[in-house]
Design a protein around this motif. Structure first.
Motif, PDB file in Angstrom:
ATOM      1  N   ALA A  18       0.825  -1.217   0.000  1.00 56.92           N
ATOM      2  CA  ALA A  18       0.000   0.000   0.000  1.00 56.92           C
ATOM      3  C   ALA A  18       0.854   1.260   0.000  1.00 56.92           C
ATOM      4  CB  ALA A  18      -0.930  -0.006   1.215  1.00 56.92           C
ATOM      5  N   CYS A  19       1.982   1.213   0.708  1.00 52.09           N
ATOM      6  CA  CYS A  19       2.837   2.402   0.770  1.00 52.09           C
ATOM      7  C   CYS A  19       3.487   2.694  -0.574  1.00 52.09           C
ATOM      8  CB  CYS A  19       3.910   2.223   1.838  1.00 52.09           C
ATOM      9  SG  CYS A  19       4.985   0.792   1.576  1.00 52.09           S
ATOM     10  N   GLU A  21       2.233   2.052  -3.499  1.00 54.30           N
ATOM     11  CA  GLU A  21       1.209   2.635  -4.370  1.00 54.30           C
ATOM     12  C   GLU A  21       0.931   4.086  -3.994  1.00 54.30           C
ATOM     13  OE1 GLU A  21      -2.308   0.301  -4.441  1.00 54.30           O
ATOM     14  OE2 GLU A  21      -1.295  -1.521  -5.150  1.00 54.30           O
ATOM     15  N   ALA A  22       1.037   4.390  -2.700  1.00 53.83           N
ATOM     16  CA  ALA A  22       0.741   5.750  -2.231  1.00 53.83           C
ATOM     17  C   ALA A  22       1.877   6.722  -2.490  1.00 53.83           C
ATOM     18  CB  ALA A  22       0.418   5.728  -0.741  1.00 53.83           C
ATOM     19  N   ASP A  48       3.123  10.802   2.510  1.00 53.62           N
ATOM     20  CA  ASP A  48       1.842  10.315   1.998  1.00 53.62           C
ATOM     21  C   ASP A  48       1.680   8.813   2.241  1.00 53.62           C
ATOM     22  OD1 ASP A  48       1.199  12.811   1.136  1.00 53.62           O
ATOM     23  OD2 ASP A  48       1.751  12.482  -0.955  1.00 53.62           O
ATOM     24  N   CYS A  49       2.801   8.132   2.415  1.00 54.98           N
ATOM     25  CA  CYS A  49       2.769   6.683   2.595  1.00 54.98           C
ATOM     26  C   CYS A  49       2.356   6.269   4.011  1.00 54.98           C
ATOM     27  CB  CYS A  49       4.132   6.080   2.264  1.00 54.98           C
ATOM     28  SG  CYS A  49       5.505   6.851   3.160  1.00 54.98           S
ATOM     29  N   GLN A  52      -1.215   5.075   4.878  1.00 54.20           N
ATOM     30  CA  GLN A  52      -1.643   3.916   4.095  1.00 54.20           C
ATOM     31  C   GLN A  52      -1.137   2.602   4.680  1.00 54.20           C
ATOM     32  OE1 GLN A  52      -3.823   4.448   1.700  1.00 54.20           O
ATOM     33  NE2 GLN A  52      -3.624   6.645   2.139  1.00 54.20           N
ATOM     34  N   CYS A  53      -0.140   2.667   5.551  1.00 57.28           N
ATOM     35  CA  CYS A  53       0.446   1.453   6.126  1.00 57.28           C
ATOM     36  C   CYS A  53      -0.479   0.908   7.221  1.00 57.28           C
ATOM     37  CB  CYS A  53       1.829   1.738   6.702  1.00 57.28           C
ATOM     38  SG  CYS A  53       2.606   0.279   7.442  1.00 57.28           S
TER      39      CYS A  53
END
Length: 235
Positions: A18-19, A21-22, A48-49, A52-53
């Motif tokens: 997810a990170c 992709e972010a 931004d990451c 999302q983690c």
């Protein structure tokens, strides 16, 4: 230089990605099933990451790191974008050389056609055409129904020669072309517009789209509309 940069705890990382992709800068990648900071100079330190983690494996730290290189990030993005562009959608101008008879070519290669193509640019589909391209500047624009090329035999010499050609079918594409054509008109110096449509009612969508785009643009561009019968005659 000492600056704020992300830190990834490999023990907490569950490898969800997810990170990565972010991260809009491409600083994070997946390696060995874990997230890894692969380019310090791509990390802007904004984090931004982090949200999302799902397992809290990413934090900030202050340490010696390469400075953020925005120019390098933008260049890398352009390279990646070009990889995803279909070659058939890349804008190009076409120059037609002298006709040849195919002499000296391998037997499997057919000789050049007797009637030379007058297509001056690519792509020619309305949906695929770029809004801005060098060939649109000072262009005489032909917006033609795709069936017209089959119904009217001399379309290359009578209509396409000396014009930039855009083709489409409002029935098959099921879209309103007016917005795309409006963008082309507004962003370029179009000198004239010719619409070549078929006599069938669905082709009215093509003509209406051009008329609406021209009206919405507020530009005074000469417009001509010709209609082709299914027998191949200009009405």
């Amino acid at each position: 230089m000492v600056r704020k940069i992300i830190k990834i705890d490999q023990e907490k990382c569950n490898g969800c990605g997810a990170c990565a992709e972010a991260c809009h800068e491409g600083a994070i990648a997946m390696a060995g099933g874990k997230a890894v900071l692969v380019r310090e100079d791509y990390c802007d330190g904004l984090g931004d990451c982090l949200p999302q983690c799902p397992c809290g494996a990413i934090t900030f730290e202050e340490r010696e790191a390469a400075p953020y290189d925005e120019a390098a990030v933008l260049a890398a993005k352009r390279v990646e974008e070009n990889k995803n562009v279909c070659p058939g959608m890349q804008a190009r101008m076409i120059s037609h050389g002298q006709e040849t008879e195919g002499l000296g070519k391998a037997p499997s290669v057919l000789p050049a056609a007797k009637v030379k193509s007058q297509l001056s640019q690519w792509p020619c589909q309305i949906k695929l055409a770029p809004v801005k391209a060098p060939y649109f500047q000072g262009a005489k624009l032909l917006v033609a129904a795709d069936c017209s090329a089959y119904a009217y035999g001399d379309i290359h010499n009578q209509y396409m020669k000396g014009r930039v050609t855009l083709i489409g079918c409002p029935k098959l594409d099921a879209v309103d072309y007016s917005e795309k054509i409006l963008d082309i008109i507004q962003n370029n110096d179009i000198k004239t517009i010719t619409v070549l449509r078929m006599e069938v009612p669905c082709c009215g969508g093509l003509e209406n789209a051009v008329r609406k785009a021209l009206q919405d643009s507020g530009k005074d561009i000469p417009l001509r509309v010709d209609t082709v019968s299914v027998e191949g005659n200009i009405k």
